[in-house]
Design a protein around this motif. Sequence first.
Motif, PDB file in Angstrom:
ATOM      1  N   GLU A 399      25.236 129.495 -34.064  1.00 55.69           N
ATOM      2  CA  GLU A 399      25.388 130.008 -35.141  1.00 55.69           C
ATOM      3  C   GLU A 399      26.490 129.729 -35.738  1.00 55.69           C
ATOM      4  OE1 GLU A 399      21.939 133.039 -33.707  1.00 55.69           O
ATOM      5  OE2 GLU A 399      23.742 133.623 -34.019  1.00 55.69           O
ATOM      6  N   LEU A 400      26.801 128.565 -36.148  1.00 56.09           N
ATOM      7  CA  LEU A 400      27.983 127.399 -36.409  1.00 56.09           C
ATOM      8  C   LEU A 400      27.627 128.843 -38.008  1.00 56.09           C
ATOM      9  CD1 LEU A 400      27.858 124.094 -35.321  1.00 56.09           C
ATOM     10  CD2 LEU A 400      29.121 126.273 -34.531  1.00 56.09           C
ATOM     11  N   ILE A 401      28.883 128.855 -38.783  1.00 53.82           N
ATOM     12  CA  ILE A 401      29.073 128.556 -39.729  1.00 53.82           C
ATOM     13  C   ILE A 401      30.732 128.443 -40.208  1.00 53.82           C
ATOM     14  CG2 ILE A 401      30.464 130.859 -41.530  1.00 53.82           C
ATOM     15  CD1 ILE A 401      28.133 132.156 -40.309  1.00 53.82           C
ATOM     16  N   GLY A 402      30.910 127.569 -41.069  1.00 58.66           N
ATOM     17  CA  GLY A 402      32.114 126.786 -41.885  1.00 58.66           C
ATOM     18  C   GLY A 402      32.061 127.520 -43.724  1.00 58.66           C
ATOM     19  N   SER A 403      33.552 128.205 -43.708  1.00 63.05           N
ATOM     20  CA  SER A 403      33.669 128.936 -44.795  1.00 63.05           C
ATOM     21  C   SER A 403      35.519 128.347 -45.588  1.00 63.05           C
ATOM     22  CB  SER A 403      33.656 130.646 -44.443  1.00 63.05           C
ATOM     23  OG  SER A 403      32.610 131.077 -44.033  1.00 63.05           O
ATOM     24  N   VAL A 404      35.029 128.466 -46.996  1.00 63.61           N
ATOM     25  CA  VAL A 404      35.922 128.232 -47.586  1.00 63.61           C
ATOM     26  C   VAL A 404      36.115 129.416 -48.415  1.00 63.61           C
ATOM     27  CG1 VAL A 404      35.051 126.901 -49.156  1.00 63.61           C
ATOM     28  CG2 VAL A 404      37.433 126.179 -49.001  1.00 63.61           C
ATOM     29  N   GLU A 405      37.356 129.290 -48.664  1.00 60.28           N
ATOM     30  CA  GLU A 405      37.742 130.766 -49.747  1.00 60.28           C
ATOM     31  C   GLU A 405      38.883 130.588 -50.582  1.00 60.28           C
ATOM     32  OE1 GLU A 405      38.997 135.357 -49.193  1.00 60.28           O
ATOM     33  OE2 GLU A 405      36.923 134.744 -48.284  1.00 60.28           O
ATOM     34  N   PHE A 406      39.268 131.034 -52.200  1.00 62.52           N
ATOM     35  CA  PHE A 406      40.285 131.076 -53.091  1.00 62.52           C
ATOM     36  C   PHE A 406      39.994 131.939 -53.602  1.00 62.52           C
ATOM     37  CE2 PHE A 406      41.966 130.279 -57.411  1.00 62.52           C
ATOM     38  CZ  PHE A 406      43.131 129.435 -56.795  1.00 62.52           C
ATOM     39  N   VAL A 475      44.886 130.182 -50.561  1.00 63.53           N
ATOM     40  CA  VAL A 475      43.526 129.399 -49.926  1.00 63.53           C
ATOM     41  C   VAL A 475      43.054 129.679 -48.318  1.00 63.53           C
ATOM     42  CG1 VAL A 475      42.547 127.041 -49.773  1.00 63.53           C
ATOM     43  CG2 VAL A 475      43.934 127.804 -51.861  1.00 63.53           C
ATOM     44  N   ALA A 476      41.886 129.783 -48.545  1.00 60.44           N
ATOM     45  CA  ALA A 476      41.763 130.061 -46.539  1.00 60.44           C
ATOM     46  C   ALA A 476      40.633 129.638 -46.092  1.00 60.44           C
ATOM     47  CB  ALA A 476      40.998 131.715 -47.051  1.00 60.44           C
ATOM     48  N   ARG A 499      46.891 130.205 -46.393  1.00 61.34           N
ATOM     49  CA  ARG A 499      47.853 129.301 -46.627  1.00 61.34           C
ATOM     50  C   ARG A 499      48.256 130.188 -48.513  1.00 61.34           C
ATOM     51  NH1 ARG A 499      53.129 127.371 -46.563  1.00 61.34           N
ATOM     52  NH2 ARG A 499      53.269 126.164 -48.719  1.00 61.34           N
ATOM     53  N   PHE A 500      49.655 131.001 -48.804  1.00 63.72           N
ATOM     54  CA  PHE A 500      49.505 131.314 -49.426  1.00 63.72           C
ATOM     55  C   PHE A 500      50.691 131.164 -50.470  1.00 63.72           C
ATOM     56  CE2 PHE A 500      51.013 133.972 -46.232  1.00 63.72           C
ATOM     57  CZ  PHE A 500      52.683 134.729 -46.814  1.00 63.72           C
ATOM     58  N   ASP A 501      50.761 131.430 -51.258  1.00 64.73           N
ATOM     59  CA  ASP A 501      51.723 131.577 -52.795  1.00 64.73           C
ATOM     60  C   ASP A 501      51.884 132.400 -53.209  1.00 64.73           C
ATOM     61  OD1 ASP A 501      52.249 128.311 -52.356  1.00 64.73           O
ATOM     62  OD2 ASP A 501      50.321 128.469 -53.466  1.00 64.73           O
ATOM     63  N   SER A 520      56.196 130.707 -49.990  1.00 66.09           N
ATOM     64  CA  SER A 520      55.260 130.327 -49.159  1.00 66.09           C
ATOM     65  C   SER A 520      54.928 130.622 -47.957  1.00 66.09           C
ATOM     66  CB  SER A 520      54.449 129.114 -49.982  1.00 66.09           C
ATOM     67  OG  SER A 520      54.393 128.899 -51.054  1.00 66.09           O
ATOM     68  N   ASP A 521      53.573 130.802 -47.232  1.00 67.52           N
ATOM     69  CA  ASP A 521      53.263 131.096 -45.690  1.00 67.52           C
ATOM     70  C   ASP A 521      52.337 130.565 -45.160  1.00 67.52           C
ATOM     71  OD1 ASP A 521      54.148 131.235 -43.317  1.00 67.52           O
ATOM     72  OD2 ASP A 521      54.852 133.268 -43.684  1.00 67.52           O
ATOM     73  N   THR A 522      51.809 130.218 -44.093  1.00 66.85           N
ATOM     74  CA  THR A 522      50.419 130.005 -43.542  1.00 66.85           C
ATOM     75  C   THR A 522      50.827 131.522 -42.326  1.00 66.85           C
ATOM     76  OG1 THR A 522      50.306 127.743 -43.867  1.00 66.85           O
ATOM     77  CG2 THR A 522      49.234 128.851 -42.579  1.00 66.85           C
ATOM     78  N   LEU A 523      49.393 132.063 -42.850  1.00 67.24           N
ATOM     79  CA  LEU A 523      48.432 132.645 -41.629  1.00 67.24           C
ATOM     80  C   LEU A 523      48.191 131.909 -40.715  1.00 67.24           C
ATOM     81  CD1 LEU A 523      48.929 136.665 -43.502  1.00 67.24           C
ATOM     82  CD2 LEU A 523      50.777 135.202 -42.218  1.00 67.24           C
TER      83      LEU A 523
END
Length: 782
Positions: A399-406, A475-476, A499-501, A520-523
Amino acid sequence: MKQRISSAKQPRSLRLRNGNGALSGAALGLSAAMLAPLTAQAQSSEDAASQVTMPVVKVQSTRIDPNPNAEVGVPYKAKTSGDARHTRPLAETPQTISVITKEAIDDSGATSLTAILDAQPGITLGTGENGNAFGDRYIIRGQEARSDVFVDGLRDPGMTTRESFAIEQLEISKGPNSSFAGRGTAGGAINAITKQATLDYDFTRLGTGVGTDDYRRITLDANKVVTDELALRVNALWGDEDVPGRAPASRSRKGLALSAFYEVSPTLGITLDYYGLRAKDAPDLGSYMVGSGTQRKPYNRAPVYVQEADFLKSNVDTVTARVKWDIAPATHLTSSTRFGQTQNGYVVTGASANTIRAADGSTYTAATLNDHSGWQEVSYFAHQTNLRHDTSLAGMKHELIGSVEFTDHKVDKGGYSIVNAGATNCSALNARTGAYTGAWCVTDANGNAVNGVNSLLDRQITKTARTNDWHIRTVALSAMDTVDITDKLSAFGGLRLDRFDWSLGVTTLATGVRTAYSYSDTLVNSHLGLTYKLTPQGMVYASIASAADINGGEADAGTSSGYGGVVLYNGSVAGAKPEKSKNLELGSKWNLFDNKLLATAAVFQTTKRDVMEGANYDTVGTFNTGKNRVHGVELGLVGNISDDLTTQLGAAFMKSRVLESATASNVGKVLSNFADKSAFAQVKYRVVSDVSVGSSAKYESSRCAGQPDTAAGITNGICSQLVPSYSTYDFFATYRVNKNLDLRLNVLNAFNRDYYLAAYRSGSFVYKGDARAVRLTLNYEL
């Protein structure tokens, strides 16, 4: 209540009246037609030598629950999560997720999110000052969670008063959860699942409540199927009450939630929602600490010192659009977009014990007043799209799930200019200067409230300009997979990149000069879980998950780094790394009694490292120097023990320890605001078919006030700001008068215990729990 028969089986025009336990004429006619041949056969057999006795056919109905995640016929138990990314039932999810259903909330008599969550094991309340919302602040398993509140899977960043009238169920995820929720969530996350319009049922429910302390509350929940494709739902709230035992402190609520669902086709549906809340309180900060050193404790005779001009206001407006699209039998898309604005403002009065000099030169201890104030204006945009695809790879089901979030969150913050024009009535010692100056005392030398205690200050209040403007864009991307390795062994894996600003502007009001900071940084965070089915009803699981808190991640704190605001050093954002948490958990879940009762047990350990320390976390040499650990056991039992007995039980037994610190003496101490034992039980018993009685109890052990993520102020094993342990007991009873009308009686804090929820780190105020309250609610279903 009307029930819609699935279009795959029957035309939509065929409806079944079932909400009040009565079948419609159409349904009875259908039943009669089905039984007619048997009836004729029985009639003809009367002339026979032997008579055939037909068995009794008993038709029993259960009130339909419009919550799509509910376990049918089990009012306190949810079967599934409202978050589409949890693809398996809760009983098969390798994580501690506590769910509180609407019926459990209604039976409890609690209405605010604060009261509901405070009762849950492993959760305590925190206090705030200036930019922090008073009371609406949660600590999960010892970790700050005030910004980790979500609504239908989207972060709810406004530090506002939160209500329950539009909530279908509350989901509390325990342990680090950044693979689902993004930044923060070091102790867990709170997700409120809201009431949605449905094509399945028509209903209208009106609730009216009255009680002690001028309690009045009216709620409306109505769903209307307008056409075969369109449904509308409205939830409305009006409420007003004095704080039990603390008048003239008061609470006022007005709310409206609208939902519209349109079925474009059998595979595509669109929902559009609006949520609005207007909350206004005359807030009571409760008591204050008295004594000195390790003998300090809450004063149990504190008068109500709220001032006439005090207020705490929250205005919330959000609009959300949702799309659910079954692209193919094995491919499903869910998408949510939200725009929201919130306003939170307050001017409240605190009190603290001081040394007072009498006219004859003698001294005594009394409480004097002080101010706390601030305002916030929040605007936010959030979008999340999840694409699920079920497939088989290498002979295993995936059961594959891909997500994009802004997300785009903005917070403006400022304060109020306050002039206290009232005449001072005592002379108090200024600890900094050693001089006695005029002050406003709320108690006299004998500890009694002075005359006119609620109008001492005669305040004149002016809102000032913005001082802070906080902004974060994120953006996630995330990927998740649940795979059945064998018939008994399943695995879950999740990976998320954020990735956040981030930026903050600080304006000096005296000069108008604005100083800007940004970085800015990336988690990257992950989650892995394994489940093994011992039987079809029970399983064991193991999981590991991570989380990350960023420098300046608490929007309401600005540059107050001691509260999670940004750490500044040498005029710029300090080079502090994210604080990182990792959770290890072993557990077991059992679905008992034909899936009507869920029993859970978990052993966990959460370790947080790279913790920023110091008086305000900005002292040189205290960047990312701390490390702490929380471990424990959590138990749960929810559902029907029998047809007549329903329960929700939970208990958490935890230990905390500071492992590393820039201050050597802190190593080995427990965390601040940490209750190592907590428990909650709510039990409901049906005496006869129309009468039920119930009770709930909560217990929380003592905790030591202090700064988040730091060692408690303990000297020789004794806390200097102790919030005592407490137990409270509530009782309730329900009576179903007829098919349309039922009554519920709640007695809250039945034994009228004095208890304290949380304390500010200096002890200048201690939140006091509500006194005994009696409430009668009439629910009418049209």
